[in-house]
Design an enzyme around this catalytic site. Sequence first.
Site, mmCIF file in Angstrom:
data_model
loop_
_atom_site.group_PDB
_atom_site.id
_atom_site.type_symbol
_atom_site.label_atom_id
_atom_site.label_comp_id
_atom_site.label_asym_id
_atom_site.label_seq_id
_atom_site.Cartn_x
_atom_site.Cartn_y
_atom_site.Cartn_z
ATOM 1 N N CYS A 2 0.849 -1.139 -0.038
ATOM 2 C CA CYS A 2 0.060 0.016 -0.002
ATOM 3 C C CYS A 2 0.984 1.215 -0.097
ATOM 4 O O CYS A 2 1.893 1.246 0.554
ATOM 5 C CB CYS A 2 -1.018 -0.003 1.150
ATOM 6 S SG CYS A 2 -2.019 -1.356 1.363
ATOM 7 N N ARG A 27 4.116 -0.135 -4.710
ATOM 8 C CA ARG A 27 3.761 -0.551 -3.246
ATOM 9 C C ARG A 27 2.524 -1.393 -3.212
ATOM 10 O O ARG A 27 2.204 -2.039 -2.128
ATOM 11 C CB ARG A 27 3.698 0.369 -2.414
ATOM 12 C CG ARG A 27 5.051 1.299 -2.202
ATOM 13 C CD ARG A 27 4.875 2.394 -1.400
ATOM 14 N NE ARG A 27 4.488 1.947 0.118
ATOM 15 C CZ ARG A 27 5.601 1.377 0.993
ATOM 16 N NH1 ARG A 27 6.881 1.733 0.482
ATOM 17 N NH2 ARG A 27 5.269 0.946 2.143
ATOM 18 N N TRP A 75 -2.545 -2.796 -1.609
ATOM 19 C CA TRP A 75 -2.117 -4.309 -1.606
ATOM 20 C C TRP A 75 -2.930 -5.032 -0.683
ATOM 21 O O TRP A 75 -2.947 -4.860 0.517
ATOM 22 C CB TRP A 75 -0.540 -4.457 -1.614
ATOM 23 C CG TRP A 75 0.012 -5.864 -1.965
ATOM 24 C CD1 TRP A 75 0.258 -6.372 -2.869
ATOM 25 C CD2 TRP A 75 0.034 -6.788 -0.618
ATOM 26 N NE1 TRP A 75 0.646 -7.602 -2.755
ATOM 27 C CE2 TRP A 75 0.784 -8.026 -1.379
ATOM 28 C CE3 TRP A 75 -0.113 -6.999 0.639
ATOM 29 C CZ2 TRP A 75 0.953 -9.275 -1.083
ATOM 30 C CZ3 TRP A 75 0.299 -8.254 1.085
ATOM 31 C CH2 TRP A 75 0.743 -9.093 0.347
ATOM 32 N N ASN A 101 -1.728 2.076 5.601
ATOM 33 C CA ASN A 101 -0.668 1.007 4.920
ATOM 34 C C ASN A 101 -0.529 0.372 6.242
ATOM 35 O O ASN A 101 0.105 0.774 7.249
ATOM 36 C CB ASN A 101 0.318 1.896 4.505
ATOM 37 C CG ASN A 101 1.536 0.675 4.157
ATOM 38 O OD1 ASN A 101 1.260 -0.357 3.986
ATOM 39 N ND2 ASN A 101 2.529 1.288 4.332
ATOM 40 N N GLY A 102 -0.712 -1.096 6.401
ATOM 41 C CA GLY A 102 -0.397 -1.906 7.298
ATOM 42 C C GLY A 102 -1.339 -2.925 7.862
ATOM 43 O O GLY A 102 -2.390 -3.056 6.906
ATOM 44 N N GLU A 488 17.979 -17.059 -8.078
ATOM 45 C CA GLU A 488 17.634 -15.695 -8.295
ATOM 46 C C GLU A 488 16.988 -15.554 -9.853
ATOM 47 O O GLU A 488 15.868 -15.036 -10.055
ATOM 48 C CB GLU A 488 18.854 -14.725 -8.247
ATOM 49 C CG GLU A 488 18.563 -13.326 -8.583
ATOM 50 C CD GLU A 488 17.425 -12.686 -7.826
ATOM 51 O OE1 GLU A 488 16.946 -13.276 -6.890
ATOM 52 O OE2 GLU A 488 17.110 -11.448 -8.490
ATOM 53 N N LYS A 492 13.141 -14.409 -10.765
ATOM 54 C CA LYS A 492 12.799 -13.615 -11.579
ATOM 55 C C LYS A 492 11.855 -13.743 -12.593
ATOM 56 O O LYS A 492 11.040 -13.284 -13.031
ATOM 57 C CB LYS A 492 14.161 -12.936 -12.434
ATOM 58 C CG LYS A 492 15.193 -12.156 -11.588
ATOM 59 C CD LYS A 492 14.575 -10.579 -11.148
ATOM 60 C CE LYS A 492 14.001 -10.625 -9.982
ATOM 61 N NZ LYS A 492 14.707 -10.588 -8.789
ATOM 62 N N GLU A 495 8.385 -14.444 -10.705
ATOM 63 C CA GLU A 495 7.448 -13.448 -10.471
ATOM 64 C C GLU A 495 7.008 -12.338 -11.532
ATOM 65 O O GLU A 495 5.920 -11.966 -11.369
ATOM 66 C CB GLU A 495 8.280 -12.618 -9.377
ATOM 67 C CG GLU A 495 9.519 -11.620 -9.744
ATOM 68 C CD GLU A 495 10.384 -11.252 -8.614
ATOM 69 O OE1 GLU A 495 9.740 -11.022 -7.813
ATOM 70 O OE2 GLU A 495 11.317 -11.248 -8.803
ATOM 71 N N HIS A 511 19.444 -35.891 -8.240
ATOM 72 C CA HIS A 511 18.727 -36.657 -6.850
ATOM 73 C C HIS A 511 17.273 -36.246 -6.965
ATOM 74 O O HIS A 511 16.318 -36.455 -6.083
ATOM 75 C CB HIS A 511 19.341 -35.967 -5.737
ATOM 76 C CG HIS A 511 20.813 -36.241 -5.462
ATOM 77 N ND1 HIS A 511 21.227 -37.562 -5.005
ATOM 78 C CD2 HIS A 511 21.892 -35.594 -5.784
ATOM 79 C CE1 HIS A 511 22.697 -37.522 -5.051
ATOM 80 N NE2 HIS A 511 22.952 -36.342 -5.434
ATOM 81 N N LYS A 610 6.271 -4.228 -3.806
ATOM 82 C CA LYS A 610 7.773 -3.727 -3.906
ATOM 83 C C LYS A 610 8.229 -3.817 -2.256
ATOM 84 O O LYS A 610 9.097 -4.635 -2.007
ATOM 85 C CB LYS A 610 8.121 -2.281 -4.268
ATOM 86 C CG LYS A 610 9.481 -2.074 -4.280
ATOM 87 C CD LYS A 610 10.243 -2.954 -5.346
ATOM 88 C CE LYS A 610 11.928 -2.530 -5.467
ATOM 89 N NZ LYS A 610 12.347 -3.555 -6.071
#
Length: 615
Positions: A2, A27, A75, A101-102, A488, A492, A495, A511, A610
């Site tokens: 948010c 955000r 968000w 926000n929270g 990584e 990438k 996402e 394995h 983010k």
Amino acid sequence: MCGIVGYLGDKEAYGIITKGLERLEYRGYDSAGLALFNNNDIELCKTQGKVADLKSKAESAGVIHGNVGIGHTRWATHGEPNDQNAHPHYSNSGNLVIIHNGIIENYASIKEALEGRGYQFASDTDTEVLVNLIEDIQIKEGVKLGKAVQIALNQVVGAYAIAVFDKRKPDEIVVAKLGSPLAIGVGEGEYFIASDASPFIEYTNNAIYLEDEQLAIIRRGRDVKVRQIKGDKQVMPYVQELQLNLEQIEKAGYDHFMLKEIHEQPKAIKDTYRGRLRINSGIIKMAGVDNNLEKFLNAKRIIVVACGTSWHAGLVSEYIIEQLVRVPVEVEYASEFRYRNPIINQDDVVIAISQSGETADTLAAIKLAKENGAFVFGVCNVVGSSIARESHAGAYTHAGPEIGVASTKAFTTQITVLTLMALKLAKAKGRLSESEFHNHLVELETIPDKVADSLQIDAHVKYISSIFKDATNFLYLGRGYNFPVALEGALKLKEISYIHAEGYPAAEMKHGPIALIDEHMPVVVIATKKGHYEKVVSNIQEIKSRKGKIIAIVTEGDKDVKKLADHVIEVPETYEGLSPLLTTIPLQLLSYHIAVMRGCNVDQPRNLAKSVTVE
Ligand code: F6R
């Protein structure tokens, strides 16, 4: 998680708020809304969707006037993303309006109590509960808005950055913070409120960053008043001058922030070592390490805590620090560390890595480490962020603002800082001779140019992306320093393109994951010359015999892998320990191009935000 924006001044607030929301969209972007004070009333518009949807709705409804206002991009946590759950939220009387926000963790019990007193709720959010709690306190106790907010916040458990205003006092906005960021821009006769400084940077360079558990009353024509939420103590606000400029937060001609940030890496890495890497004097200067050298030299163990991409940078640092400094390193997911009653000793050094410096799990992990007496060193990008402030000492990455949700330059600059630290400590411990140390510094200085060279293969990577854009799965393999790079690369791709991808240590493939390989499985293998090359070549043979499609990242001039792989991407040669700074570049570009070709929103991938300020 948010973004919040607010304005109080003489200008039309609408443009400032909507542009600010666009800058904060990284955000959260599942719904957006704004409230303006106009014609002696609150005019509110909100919608599921992005800020662009909000703008068309607000403009057709004529919600565009007023010089006081607040806005929000969401968000979702409590309640699905829809129009009702979008912020701002009214109180029952319609006098108050809030953005948040929270998360208010104890909202359910407060809601039940308020319902018992006749309050009704239009949304499923915890935020609507908070604004009604504030109103209830105003009515019951006959106190001013600031006091009512303070009393309410003493009753809630959770995290928040909020802005509230009351239509009966339209020259005042009350803001408060705990756990989520909140900056107040101080202009000439005007104030701005935002989750970070980007919404107001073209208006003012002066900002007050509220600390946790602080509340501020922003009034037209008056100085900002700050006080502690607990105990009521007044605090003198510290107005800080920002270094940020507008250019840094715009796309500069690139189609996406992510692409811009990928291409910024040569400069970002240089900015990271600028002033620290002093080849002529044969030293690395890092105040945070220099001032605490004994702590590092006496450490029996280094624990790295981080999440996501920053955790991958931490894994790279495990290889680098153990190799150069010969101190055991443990790399922990912050979210696991904080809840598993970890053994933390007073002679442990805990390194917290975080681009945003606001990740809730990482923040909680370092608080735990501090409580147990460990020395905490923060590696953050965002200056003045919560993790930077909470750490005993630290080093900034100086990568500049990273706005694309998928982390790119943050990763390479984190590795750069951690490499500088490792080299410095290795030298201080006598583990590297003068000439070895010198050679490392000289090689590190060449990395920005080598990253720039690696970016030259963009068109080739784009071509490879066009071949594999419709794949449903990908495997990424690497060994040693390049195993974290494989993780990584897979992250990438997942996402931003929503293709399932797994990263594995190349030798682990046999394995289990080898069972997945057939002619439909693209396998990205990092096979640079220095780093178990022959062994990786054997792994490539194993994939080839099972008809997997091989995309290999190789050192310039490679011959052996070229004979086996379906596609090769060359990167310049460097020291093994520095190779992640180069091998990661084609993987970033591959995921970027595939996502664009699949029509995905690269800068705002679904379900992500983010900075993850909730646990
Ligand atoms: C991946 C990504 C996330 C972050 C993670 C930690 O591209 O961006 O995985 O790396 O949320 O964030 P910071 O580094 O801000 O603590």
